[in-house]
Structures are given as C-alpha cells and as structure tokens.
Write a protein that holds these residues in place. Structure first.
Motif, PDB file in Angstrom:
ATOM      1  N   ALA A 248      -4.381  58.138 102.375  1.00 16.83           N
ATOM      2  CA  ALA A 248      -4.540  57.738 101.139  1.00 16.83           C
ATOM      3  C   ALA A 248      -5.738  56.941 100.760  1.00 16.83           C
ATOM      4  O   ALA A 248      -6.229  57.244  99.676  1.00 16.83           O
ATOM      5  CB  ALA A 248      -3.319  56.638 100.763  1.00 16.83           C
ATOM      6  N   THR A 249      -6.280  56.288 101.657  1.00 13.93           N
ATOM      7  CA  THR A 249      -7.624  55.552 101.534  1.00 13.93           C
ATOM      8  C   THR A 249      -8.571  56.526 101.263  1.00 13.93           C
ATOM      9  O   THR A 249      -9.646  56.360 100.450  1.00 13.93           O
ATOM     10  CB  THR A 249      -7.981  54.686 102.759  1.00 13.93           C
ATOM     11  OG1 THR A 249      -6.843  54.003 103.162  1.00 13.93           O
ATOM     12  CG2 THR A 249      -9.283  54.066 102.646  1.00 13.93           C
TER      13      THR A 249
ATOM     14  N   LEU B 115      -8.472  58.123  97.858  1.00 16.65           N
ATOM     15  CA  LEU B 115      -9.060  57.197  96.605  1.00 16.65           C
ATOM     16  C   LEU B 115     -10.682  57.260  96.844  1.00 16.65           C
ATOM     17  O   LEU B 115     -11.308  57.228  95.876  1.00 16.65           O
ATOM     18  CB  LEU B 115      -8.739  55.791  96.942  1.00 16.65           C
ATOM     19  CG  LEU B 115      -7.266  55.408  96.608  1.00 16.65           C
ATOM     20  CD1 LEU B 115      -6.718  54.084  96.850  1.00 16.65           C
ATOM     21  CD2 LEU B 115      -6.957  55.668  94.865  1.00 16.65           C
TER      22      LEU B 115
ATOM     23  N   ILE C 137     -15.196  59.540 111.690  1.00 14.41           N
ATOM     24  CA  ILE C 137     -14.319  58.730 112.784  1.00 14.41           C
ATOM     25  C   ILE C 137     -12.937  59.726 112.793  1.00 14.41           C
ATOM     26  O   ILE C 137     -12.326  59.788 114.037  1.00 14.41           O
ATOM     27  CB  ILE C 137     -14.043  57.342 112.438  1.00 14.41           C
ATOM     28  CG1 ILE C 137     -15.422  56.504 112.370  1.00 14.41           C
ATOM     29  CG2 ILE C 137     -13.035  56.595 113.551  1.00 14.41           C
ATOM     30  CD1 ILE C 137     -15.254  55.144 111.781  1.00 14.41           C
ATOM     31  N   GLY C 138     -12.417  59.958 111.757  1.00 14.07           N
ATOM     32  CA  GLY C 138     -11.214  60.564 111.752  1.00 14.07           C
ATOM     33  C   GLY C 138     -11.151  62.084 112.344  1.00 14.07           C
ATOM     34  O   GLY C 138     -10.167  62.755 112.904  1.00 14.07           O
TER      35      GLY C 138
ATOM     36  N   VAL D 124      -2.003  55.992 105.912  1.00 19.48           N
ATOM     37  CA  VAL D 124      -3.032  55.133 105.273  1.00 19.48           C
ATOM     38  C   VAL D 124      -4.533  55.514 105.244  1.00 19.48           C
ATOM     39  O   VAL D 124      -4.993  55.526 104.107  1.00 19.48           O
ATOM     40  CB  VAL D 124      -2.899  53.560 106.159  1.00 19.48           C
ATOM     41  CG1 VAL D 124      -4.136  52.786 105.514  1.00 19.48           C
ATOM     42  CG2 VAL D 124      -1.605  53.211 106.267  1.00 19.48           C
ATOM     43  N   LEU D 125      -4.810  56.316 106.216  1.00 25.05           N
ATOM     44  CA  LEU D 125      -6.271  56.950 106.298  1.00 25.05           C
ATOM     45  C   LEU D 125      -6.179  57.991 105.171  1.00 25.05           C
ATOM     46  O   LEU D 125      -7.197  58.034 104.308  1.00 25.05           O
ATOM     47  CB  LEU D 125      -6.359  57.648 107.606  1.00 25.05           C
ATOM     48  CG  LEU D 125      -7.625  58.545 107.603  1.00 25.05           C
ATOM     49  CD1 LEU D 125      -8.801  57.713 107.584  1.00 25.05           C
ATOM     50  CD2 LEU D 125      -7.397  59.302 108.828  1.00 25.05           C
TER      51      LEU D 125
ATOM     52  N   LEU E  51     -15.544  57.421 107.329  1.00 30.03           N
ATOM     53  CA  LEU E  51     -14.226  57.643 107.573  1.00 30.03           C
ATOM     54  C   LEU E  51     -13.908  58.899 108.460  1.00 30.03           C
ATOM     55  O   LEU E  51     -13.127  59.300 109.139  1.00 30.03           O
ATOM     56  CB  LEU E  51     -13.240  57.267 106.541  1.00 30.03           C
ATOM     57  CG  LEU E  51     -12.627  55.887 106.343  1.00 30.03           C
ATOM     58  CD1 LEU E  51     -11.836  55.667 105.361  1.00 30.03           C
ATOM     59  CD2 LEU E  51     -11.806  55.445 107.725  1.00 30.03           C
TER      60      LEU E  51
ATOM     61  N   ASP F 229      -1.304  59.867 110.002  1.00 23.13           N
ATOM     62  CA  ASP F 229      -2.145  58.655 109.528  1.00 23.13           C
ATOM     63  C   ASP F 229      -1.947  58.538 107.905  1.00 23.13           C
ATOM     64  O   ASP F 229      -3.003  58.776 107.106  1.00 23.13           O
ATOM     65  CB  ASP F 229      -3.347  58.479 110.046  1.00 23.13           C
ATOM     66  CG  ASP F 229      -3.860  57.110 109.919  1.00 23.13           C
ATOM     67  OD1 ASP F 229      -3.605  56.305 109.146  1.00 23.13           O
ATOM     68  OD2 ASP F 229      -4.830  56.689 110.757  1.00 23.13           O
TER      69      ASP F 229
ATOM     70  N   SER G 110     -18.960  55.155 102.933  1.00 28.27           N
ATOM     71  CA  SER G 110     -17.756  54.861 103.519  1.00 28.27           C
ATOM     72  C   SER G 110     -16.923  55.917 104.059  1.00 28.27           C
ATOM     73  O   SER G 110     -16.369  55.991 105.057  1.00 28.27           O
ATOM     74  CB  SER G 110     -17.236  53.590 103.177  1.00 28.27           C
ATOM     75  OG  SER G 110     -18.133  52.461 102.808  1.00 28.27           O
TER      76      SER G 110
ATOM     77  N   TYR H 264     -14.005  63.591 114.251  1.00 28.43           N
ATOM     78  CA  TYR H 264     -14.910  64.063 115.099  1.00 28.43           C
ATOM     79  C   TYR H 264     -14.357  65.068 116.150  1.00 28.43           C
ATOM     80  O   TYR H 264     -15.145  65.729 116.696  1.00 28.43           O
ATOM     81  CB  TYR H 264     -15.544  62.887 115.720  1.00 28.43           C
ATOM     82  CG  TYR H 264     -14.579  62.021 116.883  1.00 28.43           C
ATOM     83  CD1 TYR H 264     -14.721  62.441 117.904  1.00 28.43           C
ATOM     84  CD2 TYR H 264     -13.842  61.014 116.376  1.00 28.43           C
ATOM     85  CE1 TYR H 264     -13.925  62.002 119.146  1.00 28.43           C
ATOM     86  CE2 TYR H 264     -12.846  60.518 117.123  1.00 28.43           C
ATOM     87  CZ  TYR H 264     -13.152  60.957 118.443  1.00 28.43           C
ATOM     88  OH  TYR H 264     -12.200  60.149 119.399  1.00 28.43           O
TER      89      TYR H 264
END
Lengths: 475, 492
Positions: free
Chosen positions: B312-313, B316, B203-204, B309-310, B200, B307, B196, B206
């Motif tokens: 930080a995610t 992790l 997508i973030g 949230v992106l 991400l 971004d 995943s 490309y």
C-alpha cells in the motif's frame, strides 16, 4: 545586490557588538537563521531521544507516559524563552558558562560551565550508547553488553574522525539532519496512523498494571524520557560568534526548535502508543520497544527502511552533541578553566580543529559507556548536568534581572520576564532534584562525586585565578 | 576585471580597451549593456536555486523512468541485452551532459539547449533545438499524465482517476506560479519521497534476482538488434535531466552548481539504474516483466505478497513519483518556452512575468494545457515517439554545435579535448544517436507521420513567423552575436 549589502551591514554590526562585549571577531560569520534552528533541532533529536527511552517510559506508566512529554514541553518552552532573553544580550560562544559569568561573576560562571559540560558529555554518551543499542538490534546481533559496547565504540570513533577531519562536513550533516528528522518523523507518524493503528485514542490514558499508589511516583520517574529528550537546546548559543545577527536568530532558533520538537514528538508518541501491539508483549520482546512497535505494526521491510532514518537521526544528533561538547571544552580551556588547558585548546594547524579536545571527549564518553550500568544512568546524569546548569543560569538571571532589563536585546520577554524566569528556575531545580535524590534519581552518586571533584578543583586551582579575573572585570 | 558588466557579464566596449585589439573589440555591436539591462529588468528571473534544488529537479524529472517503461527493453533484449543497452545509453548521456556542463559554465541562460545550439548553428539551429526541447518536455508531460491515469485506473479503480490526475497537475502548475523558491522546496520534498520508494524497493526486493538468470540461462541476450531496440526504453532513465540547464538564470551560482548538479545527478541516476536493472531485469521470472506497466510494484507484489502495508505504501509513493516528474517537466518546458518567447521566436506574451514572484505564467500554463490535450487526444505510442525523437534530435544538435564551436573557436572552452568531450567520442555519440533514431523509427514505423507533420509545422512556423521577429537583446542572442563578432564573453 540590496540583499548582499544588507547582509554586509548586519555582519559589521555583529562584529561591533562582539567588540563591545570584549572579543575580537575570529570566526567566520556564515550561519543563518535556518542553520541555527537546525543545530538545536538536531541536538534535541526526537528520533534519537524519544525512541531510545520510549521503552523506559512505557515500562513505568504504559502509554500514559505521553503526558510527561506534554508537561516537559510546556516548561521547557519557558526555559527556552528565558535563556533566549539572555542569549540576545550576550551572543557569545560558550553559552550558559559565559552568560552566568557575565551576569553574575566568573566564579559562578565557572561552576555553571562545569555542570553544563558534565551534562553535554553524558548527553553525547547517551545518544551514542542509544544508537549502539539500536544498531546492534538492527544488524541482527545479540543485544549483549559487549556487542553494544563494541558498536558504540565504532560510532564514537566515526564521530571523532568526522570532527577532526571535516568540520565543514559537520555543518552539512547538521543541515541534512533537519530533513532526516522531519521527513523521518512525518513518514513514521503517517504510516503508523494509517496502517498500524491497534488501539483507540483513549489508550493514551492507560497506565498498564501499575498499582494505584505508585502512579505518581512512576510518572515522575518517567519524566526522564521527556526531560532528557527535550533539552540541550542551548547548542546553538555555542555558534553565536559564527552566526549572522545572533541576538535575534539564536533565541528564535532555540524557541522554534523546542516548539517544533514538541509538536512532532507529541505526534510520534501518539502514533507509537496507538500502534502498540500489547504492553506486556512489547516490554517482554527483548527488543528496543519503539523498534518492536514499528516492526510489528508496519512489517519487516518498512521497519528496515524507517529504522535507517532513525539511525541517521541518532548519528547526526550524536555528532552535533559531540561537536558542541568539543566547543565547550575548547572555550573553557581558552580561559584556562580546565586542568591541562594548554593541551585542550591546542588547535591542529593541519586540520584547524582542537584534536586533543576531540580525543578527550571521545575518551570520556567511551569510559562513561563502559562504566555506566545502564542507559538510564547515563541519561539521568546528562539531565542533571544540563538542568542544574540551567537552574544556576536562571538563579543568576533572577538576581541580576535589572542588568537584563537595561541591556535587553531584540528578543526580550518584557513584563513576562520575571514570572517566566521564576517558573523556569523552579522547574529546572525540580527536575535536578528528582534525578539526584533516590529512589527516583539514578545518577545521584556520580553527580555528587563530580560535584566534590569540581569543588576541590575550584579551591585548589581556580579560585585564585577566577578572583583575579573578577577583580580585573570590576576594574 | 571590474569594468561595467551586465547581469550576464558581457563586457561593454570600454572594457575591451587595453586588453583587446581593436580588431577583436565589438565595434559593430549595437546591443549595449544598457539595452540588455533594461531588457532583463522586464524579463529577469529570481535567483533562488542552489545545487540541491537543481539535483532534485534533475533526479525528480527522470524518476518515473525507474518505475515504468525501462522493462519494455526486456522484450527484444533480455536481461543481459537490457543491461548492455543501459551501459551504452549511460555513456551517451555522460558525454552529452559533459558537453552541457561546459556550455552551462560559459552560457548560463534559461534557453539551455536553444542557447547552446544558437551559438554554433545560428538562429535556425537554435530555434530547432529549442522547439525540439519544448516538444520533448511538453509531450513527456503528456506521457507522464497518461501513465498516471493508467496507474490510478489499474491500482485504485474505485478512484476518479482523470479528476485526480488533472487536479494534481493543476496543483503543480499553481506551485510553479508561486515562485521558484517554493517550487524548489516542493521538488526536494517530492524527489526525497520518490527516492524513498526506490529505497523501499531495494530493501523489499533485493532477494528477487535468481542465480539461474546469471549462470545457467544466459541465452537471454538479444543480439545487437535487441540492444538497439532496447535503447529507447532505457533512455527513460535519464531523459529530461538536461532540464537542469534551463534553471541557469534562477541559480545563485550557476557556474558552480549547474555542472555539479548535472554530473552528480548523472552519477546518481547511473547507480540507481544499476540497482533497478539488477533487481528488476534479473528477477526470477523476468519474462513476466516484458508486458507489465509498473515493474517495480509488480516485483514487490510477487516477492512481498504478504506485506500489505509495504504494498500500500509503495503504491502511494509510486503515484507520487509521477507528480515528481511532472513537476520537473513543467519547470523544463516553461523555461524553454519563456526563453524562446523572450528571444522573439515564440509570441511575446509567452514571456510575460508574474511580477510578484517573477514567474513566466503564460509559459507555465499554455504548454501545460497542450500537455493535457495531448494526454487525452493522442495515443501512447505516438507521444512516446514524439518525445524520444525530439530528445535525440536536440542531443544531436547540441553536440554538433559544440563540435563546430571547438573547431572554429577552440579557446572558448577550457580543456575542450578532454576525454568525455573529445571530438572522436562525440562523433561516436552522434553515430549512436543516429542509430537510436533509426531504431525508434523502425520500431514505431506507424507513428513516423506524426514526426513529419509536427516538424513540418515547426519549419513552416520559422519560415513565416519566428525567423522574422528575433530580438537581439535577449541574452542568448546577444551571447551568440558577441561570439560571432569575436568579443569576449565573461559570465559572472
């Protein structure tokens, strides 16, 4: 070695049981407990149903719509228990159609099967149409009826091709679907609760700008969101003849799938509501409400990523739903219960699938999507069909409870049977009633039209045939 | 053939009657199926894994390589050079995995590389390959622990990094001790999460590559020396996937699932490599990447700086990625140590089983302790050299073993001269691997003494202890002895 031996013995027992019920074993018994659960869980599909109708519930009673899920979940668990009680006795492909036919008589069984088929058809169309809306929005196209319809047509075609060419692929996709649902829902809930929280917990008691006198009325209307999602759990009963130890795994598969969906769905709705950027803003965005909340709360990249899970879940749910509908059509036509039955039951020697049944279902769902004025209309029709079929099953089960008591299977409700059956019957009748009767009911006219057609066909073609079958059964 | 076969399908002498000439039947074999079955009752592993678990173990083990280390190759080679190095390394691994796939079909043993080399190169060759595999997986675990510590200290400085990393490592050891079924499920979950992360990133990021890097500024090609120097860096994209073969005795259908998961894992890793190198190496300011520790997080933080949230995610998930690899590496070293111990090369207590879940608990815990010690005691460079050298040594030995077997017993493998396993292709591979070893030594010359010291220890241990305690009833040994005595081996 011991395990293999036990498995062989169990399959032999299942074959004997099927023989006692009057059928020869024609299908391979390969489906285990997990796959049974997987089929039901992926057809319920919280990521498909709840996400699709989230905006509908929100527009009626705001975040308070989460409570419809709590109520529906409780009662649907009762229904799943009551149906599991019967599934344990009759582990036959065909589900409610076969059960009511066996418990009651072939006439009532046929009627029940017709409404179930109607419900499944609309259910398939609803999932495909819902995915059409989401995919249109995701790809960045304008949400015009034509665009949505074209994309829905592509989705229907993809499902049909898979069902014609790759029945093994369908099984693999169904198993994969469980992972998609659990991981997708867990990731979405986790991210929304960690990063997207905008509102306090009390916000789930907020009903929006609904006038005081309209709350109950709107709340009942909003039940559609949850009632449509948490249904169709009789999917796994259609693969009873392919399951190992179906008297046990089919009922448990249904009950566990409903429980898991209830828990995960509650968390999903809770996280969406707590991340809601603003009720009016969300409803006026011109975007599917659930996607708007995710995009606003988590940013564009995560939104693009997580929506892939949602779309995959919708795709697999639509595929499973279409597969079940095809099986029902096939099962029905095998008993000559449909017009042109010989055509629908014809299995292609090349692909080993009932190709004409696939075409019939695809055509019917496409027509439904073209002529239905809204998604709510399709989902209402689906809810009416499925719940009315459950209501008929419950009525027959109550009247024939002694038969169930004497023949009960390994999964049984014991002394709680009658109260659970009565509650389930009242609940399913209540939902059918509110979905049919205006002003709440949106599918009433179509439902009545379908009922008239079914009744006329019964008197013209089926009554005599079913009567003979009934007589034969008694003899 | 429904004759008496043991768990590994080695035919007993009675099976030879009628179908084999007396000359080829193993009259001189002292290890009977009865003895082997009794041996396996005490040393057998639970068969719980399917292709999806093996695939998760394979991809999960190498996943750290996509999040770190590969970018070091940008320094000597530049984007185009790195891309070329990636293609060469992919080709090496493709042919190597094809050889492993052939071995794994015929010899599905926990020993993996040790078992395959034992067949063609005798006890010392097998031992050396087994020792190299163990060193590779133990030092790779130490390396991943070091990377995880570095990650926590730089991204989450407020957190107690060492405690966090060690407690996660202990948690993973406990998962392994809970049985292979639990371990397999956890690995699927961890690998899914790690993938995943790559999703991400795609997508973030490309739009991170810039056209100038492809068209107007192609001078970033570092020449063949640059490509050679970049090869060890891109090896991290595949290093450790061979651990799949060591789960053979825990796989329900090893003949089908081992080659399937090896080759699909290889294909999948190749696609991911293409994506990561495309987005990463051709990133607008690729020269900035040469020295960063975590290139994917770096790129995302540049192109999606708003971004939060992106980021930080992704941070992790990036942390989770290290534990995914560790989990796969623990599986690898524990099975190799278990197999070597079962065959007598290592002390017997290392192959003791936890009876409830049939897990070799000393083989899980003791090498794990070594990893922790190495992580805190050795330098990053030293451990890197030891890991890469051991891996390449093992690849060399397995390929040489294969070449020897197909020369002396060409009928053992079907289509032994197929393109990917053709002797000429494998000889080219051997040449590339030797060049890789030389390049590694040249780049890290100051750490060569470590290799000398460690492998001197390995040789001495064989001379004084391991070579004198070999147990012929271990399946890897039995298979090799059977082959030497021209008895047909058929695996169930």
């Amino acid at each position: 070695m011991d395990f293999d031996k036990r498995l062989e013995n169990q399959i032999e027992k299942d074959i004997q049981h099927l023989r006692r019920l009057g059928y020869a074993q024609e299908l391979y018994r390969t489906i285990g407990g997990f796959s049974n659960f997987a089929i039901t869980f992926s057809v319920i599909s919280i990521l498909s149903g709840l996400m699709t109708l989230y905006g509908y519930g929100l527009s009626l009673v705001g975040p308070f719509s989460i409570w419809t899920w709590a109520i529906v979940g409780l009662f649907q668990l009762m229904v799943a228990l009551a149906l599991g009680d019967i599934a344990s006795i009759y582990p036959l492909a065909g589900g409610v159609y076969k059960w009511t036919g066996r418990l009651g008589n072939p006439h009532v069984g046929w009627f029940c099967g017709c409404f179930s088929l109607l419900g499944w058809l609309a259910c398939t169309a609803g999932i495909q149409f819902g995915m059409g809306i989401f995919l249109t929005a995701y790809l960045g196209f304008e949400l015009s009826p034509l665009n949505i319809l074209l994309i829905t047509a592509v989705i229907i075609a993809a499902h049909s091709i898979i069902n014609v060419y790759g029945i093994r692929l369908v099984a693999k996709i169904t198993d994969f679907s469980v992972g998609v649902h659990i991981i997708g829902a867990a990731v979405l809930v986790g991210l929304l609760l960690i990063f997207g929280r905008n509102n306090p917990l009390e916000y789930i008691l907020h009903v929006g700008n609904v006038p005081q006198g309209m709350i109950i009325f709107n709340f009942i209307q909003a039940l559609l969101m949850s009632a449509w999602t948490l249904t169709a759990f009789d999917a796994s009963t259609n693969v009873s003849e392919e399951s190992i130890n179906p008297s046990k795994v089919v009922p448990w598969g249904m009950v566990v799938a409903v429980l898991c969906s209830w828990v995960l769905g509650s968390l999903l709705l809770l996280s969406l509501n707590l991340s809601l950027p603003g009720l009016a803003e969300t409803l006026d965005s011109g975007f599917p409400a659930a996607l708007y909340v995710i995009r606003t709360a988590l940013g564009t990249t995560i939104y693009k990523f997580i929506t892939i899970f949602i779309l995959l879940a919708q795709f697999t749910a639509g595929l499973s739903s279409q597969t079940v509908s095809i099986r029902i059509i096939y099962s029905f036509s095998r008993d000559k219960g449909l017009p042109f039955s010989n055509l629908w039951k014809n299995v292609s020697p090349k692909y080993s699938t009932p190709v004409y049944s696939v075409l019939l279902i695809s055509g019917a769902t496409l027509l439904l999507c073209i002529f239905a004025p809204s998604l709510q209309m399709i989902t209402s029709l689906s809810t009416i069909g499925l719940y009315f079929a459950y209501a008929i099953t419950m009525a027959v089960a109550i009247s024939e409870r002694r038969k169930i008591q004497v023949n009960h299977g390994p999964f049984h409700l014991g002394r709680f049977r009658l109260p659970i059956q009565v509650i389930s019957f009242l609940w399913t009748i209540f939902i059918t009633f509110i979905m049919v009767v205006p002003p709440i009911g949106k599918g009433g006219k179509v439902f009545l039209l379908a009922t008239v057609f079914i009744t006329v066909y019964y008197f013209v073609a089926m009554r005599k045939q079913l009567g003979a079958e009934f007589k034969y059964t008694l003899e | 053939m429904d004759g008496q076969k043991n768990n590994f399908g080695i035919f007993s002498e009675s099976d030879c009657e009628g179908s084999y000439t007396k000359e080829s039947c193993g009259e001189d074999i002292l290890i009977t199926p009865k003895i082997i079955n009794a041996f396996l009752r005490n040393h057998g592993l639970n068969k719980e894994l399917r292709a999806k678990h093996l695939f998760a173990f394979g991809i999960g083990t190498v996943i750290t390589g996509f999040f770190t280390q590969w970018n070091i190759g940008l320094g000597p080679a530049g984007p185009y050079g790195l891309f070329a190095a990636m293609l060469i390394v992919s080709w090496i691994y493709l042919t190597f995995f094809s050889v492993l796939a052939r071995f794994s079909v015929n010899y599905p043993y926990a020993g993996g590389p040790y078992a395959y080399t034992r067949l063609g190169l005798g006890t010392f060759g097998g031992y050396l390959a087994g020792a190299a595999t163990t060193l590779q997986f133990v030092s790779a675990s130490a390396l991943v622990l070091m990377i995880a510590r570095k990650f926590v200290s730089s991204i989450y400085p407020q957190m107690p990094g060492d405690y966090l990393v060690l407690s996660m490592f202990v948690f993973l050891l406990i998962i392994h001790l809970s049985g292979i079924w639990v371990s397999g499920i956890v690995q699927i979950f961890l690998t899914g999460t790690a993938l995943s992360g790559i999703g991400l990133f795609f997508i973030g990021g490309y739009h991170a590559p810039h056209i100038n890097n492809f068209v107007t500024d192609p001078v970033v090609f570092g020449g063949w020396q640059g490509i050679l120097a970049a090869m060890p860096a891109v090896m991290w994209l595949y290093l450790g996937m061979e651990g799949i073969t060591m789960s053979a005795e825990e796989t329900r259908k090893p003949q089908r699932d081992l080659p399937l998961s090896l080759m699909t894992g290889m294909g999948f890793a190749f696609l991911l490599s293409l994506g990561v190198i495309y987005v990463g190496a051709f990133y607008t300011d690729w020269s900035l990447l040469k020295t960063v520790n975590f290139p994917l997080l770096f790129i995302l933080s540049k192109v999606q700086s708003e971004d939060k949230v992106l980021l930080a995610t992704f941070g992790l998930i990036n942390l989770g990625v290290f534990f995914t690899s560790l989990h796969g590496l623990i599986n690898g070293y524990s099975r190799q140590v278990y197999a070597l111990s079962r065959a007598g090369y290592l002390p017997n207590y290392l192959s003791r089983m936890r009876t409830k879940h049939q897990t070799p608990f000393p083989a899980v815990i003791i090498p794990g302790l070594f990893s922790v010690i190495i992580c805190f005691a050795a330098s990053f460079q030293t451990v890197t050299v030891l890991t890469l050298f051991s891996a390449m040594l093992m690849y060399l030995l397995v390929i040489i073993s294969y070449l020897r077997i197909i020369k002396s017993k060409p009928k053992i493998f079907s289509k032994s001269r197929a393109l990917l396993c053709h002797p000429f292709v494998l000889l080219v591979n051997l040449g590339l691997l030797v060049m890789g070893q030389i390049s590694l030594m040249y780049q890290y010359f100051t750490s060569v003494w470590v290799i000398l010291a460690v492998y001197s220890g390995v040789f001495l241990y064989y001379y004084f202890r391991a070579g004198k305690h070999i147990r012929d009833e271990a399946p890897e040994e039995t298979a090799a002895i059977s082959m030497q005595n021209k008895v047909r081996i058929e695996v169930k």
